[in-house]
Each structure stands twice: as C-alpha cells, then as structure tokens.
Design a protein around this motif. Structure first.
Motif: not given
Length: 821
Positions: A775-777, A779-783, A803-806
């Motif tokens: 989850a933390t990784n 969120e880092i990628a998202r931001w 995107i492949a993960v979620s």
C-alpha cells in the motif's frame, strides 16, 4: 602506697589499649579482604547505570564507609598533616569534590550522584590502604590475599569454561548478585566470535586486563618469594592465567600486554628481567601445549556436560600446571642465584635496566610478525587464530574506538570546564555520535573522565595519580631492592589497569577501580615522608580538622547509602509487582516510597507515570493525566537527555489527543538523538499530519511551519545516509539508518502541497519500488505520477506497472494532479 597502684593501673590500661588497637587493625584488614572478595562476585560491581546494578554498589558504599569509620577509630591519635605523604589523604578528597562540582552541569542527576558515591569509595580505599600498608605484616597479608582472590577468580572462570556452570553457581550463589537461575550470568560471553571467557566480569576484555595484571604479579611474587610452596603455587597458576587470557579472545589485551610488560621491566634489575622472560616463555609453551584440547573440550562441555571429558580436561590442565610449577621452581632454585651473581656488575651500571626492555620491543615486533603475517598462528585454535588475523588498524573495533574518542572530544568542547557530570557519556553520546553505534561506554577511561568532570577535574585527577607515581618511582630509585619489592605489587596493579583502560572501560567496574586506588594507596605507603615547608598544621589542629571532616563525610555517606538501598529495594519491588499484580495502589505504594527518597529516579518515575496513563486511558479522569504529565516533566528537569521519559511524555500527549504538544516535544528533542531513524520518521509523519490539518483549516502560516519542519527532518536523514557512505571500509555503521518509504511519502506530499511538484517528484522517485502491491509503495507511485502530471510530464514505465496492479489508480492520479494549494 597509692603511686604503685596507679602506676600498675596505667600500665595495664596502656597494654589493654595496645591490644585493642591491634585487634581493631586486624579486624579492618580482614574486613577489607572479605569486602574485596565479595565485590568480585557482584559482577565486579559493574556501574551499568541500570537498576539491577545499583544495590551492590550502594552496599559497597555502606561497607567501605563502615571500614573507614573503623580506620578513623584506629588512627585517630596518629593523624598528622606534616609531610607530603600526609597531605595526600587531603588531596584525594578533591576527586569526589570535582564530581560534586560537575553536578552544576549534570546531564543526568541520577548517574552523577552515583558517580559521586563511587568516587567516595575510591577516596576511602586510598586513605585506608595508604596507612594499612605501611605495616609490614598487614602489607604481606593483603598482598597474599589479593593474589589469592585473583586465583579464586581464575579457578571460577575455568570451572565455567569446562561446563561446571551449576557447580560454580552453587559455590557463590549464596552471596553473589551475578547468579541467575543457579548459574553465574555470562561467565562465558557468546558473540559473533564464539564463546569467550569472562569469569566474574561478564566482559572478556576487562577479564583479560585483570589476568594480565595478575600474570605479572604472579611472576614477580614467585621470584621474590623464598618459600618453596609459595613459589610452586605461583608457578602452578601461570598456565591457568595465560590459558584464561587466550580464551577471552581479547585483542585489546594481547596488543597492550607487551606495552605493560616493557614498562614494568624498566624498574627491574637485568637478572630479574631475564627471569621474567624465562618464566613467561616456559608458561607460554606449557599453555600452548594444552590450549587446543582445553579449548575444544570447553566448547563441547558448554553445550553438553560429560563427566569423563571434564575430568580428562582438568587432568590435562593440572598436569601442565604442575610441570610448569616444577620447572619454574627449579629455575628459581638453581639458575636464578647464579644469574644474580653473574649479572651483579652489569646491574650496578647506569641505565643497565634499559637494554633488555629495548630488546624486548624488537622481540615483540618479531613475534607479532610471526603471529599476524605467517602461518605460525595456525598452531592456535581457529577462534584465537581468527582474532589474531584480524588485528589491524582498519578493523571495526579500532575504527569505532577512534570514533568514540572523536565524539567524546566534541562532547568535551561543550562542557570544557567542569564537565557534564558522572555518567555524561551514557546520557549524551547519542547527541554527539558520528554514526548510529550503541555504546554506553566511551571505551577509554581517561576520555570518559574528561567529559564527566571537565578540565578542572581531569587535571586534579591526573595531578594526583602522577604525583603518587612520580614520588613512588623516586623513592624506588633511592631504596635498596628488598625495600622496593615490598610494595612493587601495587605499582604493577595500578599501572596495568590504567594503561589497559586507555582502550576500554575497565574502570567502569568499581571492583577494578578499588584495586587501582588500593594500588595507588600502596605506592603512597612506600613514599618517603618528606616534611612540607609551607603546608604545616599542628598535630592537635590536624587531628581535629581531618577527623571532623572524615567523620561528617562518613556519617553522610552511611545515611545516603542506606537510604539509597531502601529506595532500590522499593523500585525493584514496584517493578516486580507491576508484572504480577493488577492492584493500582499495591504497585504504587513502593514506587512512592522510592520517589520519596529519590524524587527523580527515572525507573520508578516512568513506571508510576505509566500507571497514571493507564488510569487515564480507562477512566478519562483528568487527575490521572495531570499526575502523569507532572511526574514526567519533573523527571525531565533532572534527566533532560533521558529518551525514555521524553517518549513516554509524547505518548501520553497522544493519548490525550494533544498532537501539537507531542509534535513540539518530538521536534525539540530531535537534536539529542540525531541517528534515531524511528524518531525522525515519527517527526516527519507528525509534521505532515499537522500541516495537512492546518491546510484544511486554511492556516497557511502553520501549514508552512509544520511542512518546513518535516522537510528539514527529512533532509537530515538524507544527509545522514550520505554521511554514512563516507565511513572507513572496515567500520560498520551500527544501528539501521535509512530513508524509509513512509518518510519519502510524507516528504513528497509536503513538497507537493507546498506547490513544488518538481521537488515532490524528485523525492518520490527515490521511493519507487518494484512491489506495488504494498500500500505504501503504491501510494508513493501514485503521488509521484501525479506530481509529474502536474508538470506536464509522465513516467510511462511506472504508470503501466501501477495500472496493472490497480486500474483505479488512473482516476486517483488525475484527482491529485487537479488539486491546487
């Protein structure tokens, strides 16, 4: 008719008084010997700055004070201040007084008070032995007893090495604080190097220092003795002592041994110097012959005890010791006298004692080259051979010690005049450390002393011991050999420990400190009493002055030590009740009693505060909260560098929901724990949470303040990680210290919310990980991707993985990118 009666009565009275004094003198001597024996088995009175080490030290203060009171009674009428020797008993008072002075800047009131008490022990030991050891009979008894105690400790160590843990524990368990569950704790020390013999000290390097000192004392005593059984006894113990020294795996001991050896040789006649070499060589050969079988058997017996293997090992050890004892006696009986006669003319020449020590330096270099640079060391067991192979100036222990000394210098620079009080290194080292090592000891007695009492106290201490050494050596040079030998044991004792304490914390063992000051007292007893020209005091005045000061000090120390013993009992009782009872008042009662004696004792204070915190959590009664906060704040005033108190206070603020107070405290104390990764991670998280809250409230000033604080903490960690890369190749960094994903995420968010998407993406990019299911990784990628999108950029590879993960992350990225602050 009456005169003869009175005369007879006076004569009888005088005789009775003399007998009484003699009885008291022997009582004092025997009491001192028994006290030293008891002290050795109390983990050598280690000043570990923890609750479990307190009681034996307080008992030591009380016992020493009682012995000192007995000394005052015995020597009351002989008290004078006429010679340089007399004034030493006044000068030694300055040592504890410099620790009292350092209380002004004390980093820890609790540790500083304990060090004052310990220094008082040393001062009293010095004064008593300076007088006692002027008596030839008492001197002989105390020397013999010291050696006897050392041999008992060596035997105790070998019992443990050869697997007889339970038997050894039973022998001393009835009086020793070191025995836990029937076994003496850590008599065998296990670390990455394997099993290491530590005996009563629980620390192999200090045991090695002890063994080295008594190795030299045994050789000296054997040469000096005229009795066959004494020569045989000392010769017999040479193999167990050297064997034990090797089994400690102490590189410090092996490196410093030649240095101490050469220093001691300089004060001996050439014939004695040659005999020292012969006995060292004979006993070393005897030891090497049994080293492998005893080492191997010990390692097996420590895992699984078998009587047959233990008996075989003891037979080998005793056999080798007997052979060396007989050889040593033969050399002393037949060769030594001829050697004395043959070298008599050489001994009379000036500087005759210098040439053999110089030659020994060359010999030491040759042996070192053979052991360190060739395959000769392969005759030793693998554990010892490996330790020798690793002796160099680029290994971790050497580099780390150098770091300790540099950090101690930085600490001293902030407290140069009167120091930071007893225990200063333990309390403050985290603030000054170069990297995140863990060491409550500076591994150098002199540096540790310097930071505790500053320049004033250090100069007083050095002036005192150097004066005694100088005067002893001057007296030694002027006297004949027989007179010199009477107190040379004390020179060996003090010199050995002080030299070896340059590289380790041997003096943190109060037992070792007592031996050092006993040795200094023994040297002072041998100093020629030269009358002082200016410092003179009438006999009556001197007697009244010194006995008054000594009496008052003794009474105060006795009261304090007894009260502190009571307090320690209450603290331990409270801690044990906290583990077994749920009754608030039952647990609280002994803690209150401890704090009534020591109002800021951190252990009881923190435990009682935790009880109040639990009460507040369960009842929400403000009285519990207030009581807990007041207790902890009071503790911080006396112990401003106690991390446990600060963390507990932060915790209770959190329970209350007072996040601003928790944040302020965490920020204020961050500079005291510069390598605590968890501390900085929490500070960064708090800064973000409070800044985000301020943002939601529209308070941009507060938001910027919190964010700036959090980003500064993040940069501190980044800089620290870069600094650790500059450590020498052989030096380990110590505790983990790295930029964690949580730090990166919060720092990146703060940059983004400060309208710096470029800075945010730069930070967040460092935290991109392959595992985006975390989850933390994720969120880092998202931001990170949102920050890039804000700037009109894209990282297609990271985007595709996310995107492949979620697949829903695409919408989340768009929402963040559209945010404006």
């Amino acid at each position: 008719m009456s005169n003869p009666v009175y005369g007879k009565q006076m004569k009888t009275s005088s005789k009775a008084t003399a007998n009484s004094a003699s009885t008291l003198l022997w009582s004092l001597s025997i009491g001192l010997i028994l006290f030293l024996l008891w002290s050795a088995f109390q983990v050598a009175l280690f000043n570990g700055q923890l609750l479990q080490f307190e009681a034996p030290i307080y008992w030591a203060v009380a016992i020493t004070t009682l012995l000192f009171i007995l000394w005052v009674v015995i020597y009351f009428k002989q008290m004078r201040l006429e010679t340089q020797q007399d004034w030493l008993k006044v000068a030694v008072i300055l040592l504890p007084l410099t620790y009292v002075l350092s209380l002004i800047n004390a980093a820890s009131e609790y540790l500083a008070n304990n060090m004052i008490l310990i220094q008082c022990i040393y001062a009293m030991i010095f004064v008593m032995t300076m007088y006692l050891l002027q008596n030839n009979k008492i001197n002989h008894i105390i020397q013999s007893s010291l050696i006897g105690i050392a041999y008992v400790i060596v035997g105790f160590g070998m019992l443990n090495w050869l697997g007889a843990f339970n038997f050894a524990g039973k022998l001393v368990g009835w009086f020793s604080a070191g025995v836990i569950n029937g076994v003496y704790n850590q008599a065998i020390w296990n670390d990455s190097n394997g099993a290491r013999l530590a005996s009563v000290f629980q620390y192999p390097n200090t045991y090695a220092a002890f063994l080295m000192a008594f190795l030299f004392i045994s050789i000296f005593s054997m040469i000096r003795s005229r009795r066959v059984y004494t020569q045989l006894l000392h010769g017999f113990m040479l193999v167990p002592i050297i064997l034990s020294l090797l089994l400690t795996l102490s590189r410090t001991g092996l490196v410093m041994l030649p240095i101490v050896f050469v220093i001691l040789l300089l004060l001996l006649k050439p014939a004695k110097q040659i005999l020292w070499f012969i006995y060292c060589a004979v006993s070393a050969i005897g030891t090497l012959l049994v080293l492998n079988p005893i080492n191997t058997a010990g390692l097996e017996l420590q895992k699984q005890f078998t009587g047959s293997l233990a008996a075989k090992s003891w037979a080998i050890l005793i056999g080798a010791s007997l052979v060396v004892a007989l050889l040593s006696w033969s050399i002393q009986r037949f060769i030594a006298p001829k050697l004395e006669v043959k070298l008599q003319s050489w001994s009379a020449r000036k500087a005759s004692s210098v040439w053999i020590p110089l030659g020994s330096v060359v010999l030491t270099v040759v042996v070192a080259v053979l052991l360190l640079g060739t395959g000769v060391r392969n005759i030793l067991p693998d554990s010892i051979s490996t330790r020798l192979e690793n002796i160099n100036f680029q290994q971790h222990s050497v580099l780390e010690r150098i770091t300790f000394y540099k950090d101690a210098t930085k600490l001293f620079a902030d407290y140069p005049i009167i120091g930071a009080g007893g225990g200063a290194w333990t309390a403050l080292y985290e603030k000054y450390q170069n990297n995140p090592y863990v060491s409550a000891q500076a591994h150098n007695f002199f540096m540790q002393y310097l930071v505790e009492v500053g320049l004033i106290g250090f100069l007083v201490f050095m002036a005192f011991i150097l004066y005694v050494f100088y005067q002893y050596i001057c007296s030694y040079v002027r006297r004949n050999e027989e007179e010199n030998e009477s107190h040379f044991v004390y020179f060996i004792l003090s010199m050995s420990f002080l030299v070896l304490s340059i590289l380790d914390f041997n003096m943190s063992y109060v037992f070792i400190g007592m031996l050092v000051f006993l040795g200094i007292g023994g040297m002072a007893a041998a100093i020629e009493p030269i009358p002082t020209r200016r410092l003179k005091m009438g006999e009556t005045t001197a007697r009244g002055f010194y006995n008054t000061v000594a009496g008052i000090a003794a009474i105060v120390l006795l009261i304090v030590s007894i009260r502190f013993l009571q307090a320690n009992h209450y603290a331990i009782e409270g801690r044990e009740l906290a583990r077994s009872s749920q009754d608030f008042q039952q647990i609280k009662a002994p803690l209150d009693k401890d704090l009534s004696i020591r109002s800021t004792h951190s252990d009881s204070l923190m435990l009682l505060a935790s009880l109040y915190q639990q009460g507040y959590t369960q009842t929400k009664d403000e009285q519990f909260y207030t009581a807990a906060v007041q207790l902890l704040q009071r503790g911080l005033e006396a112990e401003p560098y106690n991390k446990g108190i600060v963390k507990q206070l932060i915790g209770i603020y959190e329970v209350k929901g007072d996040n601003d107070q928790a944040y302020s405290l965490q920020k204020e104390y961050a500079s005291n724990y510069i390598w605590d990764m968890e501390w900085y991670e929490q500070l960064i998280s708090r800064s973000f949470d409070l800044g985000y809250q301020a943002l939601g409230q529209g308070d941009n000033t507060k938001k910027e303040s919190y964010f700036n604080s959090g980003l500064a903490a993040y940069q501190h960690v980044v800089d620290g990680v870069e600094h650790l890369k500059t450590l020498p190749k052989g030096q380990m960094q110590g505790q983990p210290f790295e930029v964690t994903p949580t730090m990166i995420l919060n720092a990146g968010k703060m940059k983004y919310m400060s309208n710096d998407p470029s800075g945010a993406s730069a930070i967040l990019k460092t935290g991109i990980a392959n595992d985006l299911t975390d989850a933390t990784n994720r969120e880092i990628a998202r931001w990170y991707l949102a920050s890039l999108q804000k700037e009109g950029q894209q990282d297609q590879s990271v985007y595709d993985k996310l995107i492949a993960v979620s697949p829903s992350e695409a919408e989340e990225i768009r929402k963040i990118a559209e945010l404006n602050f």
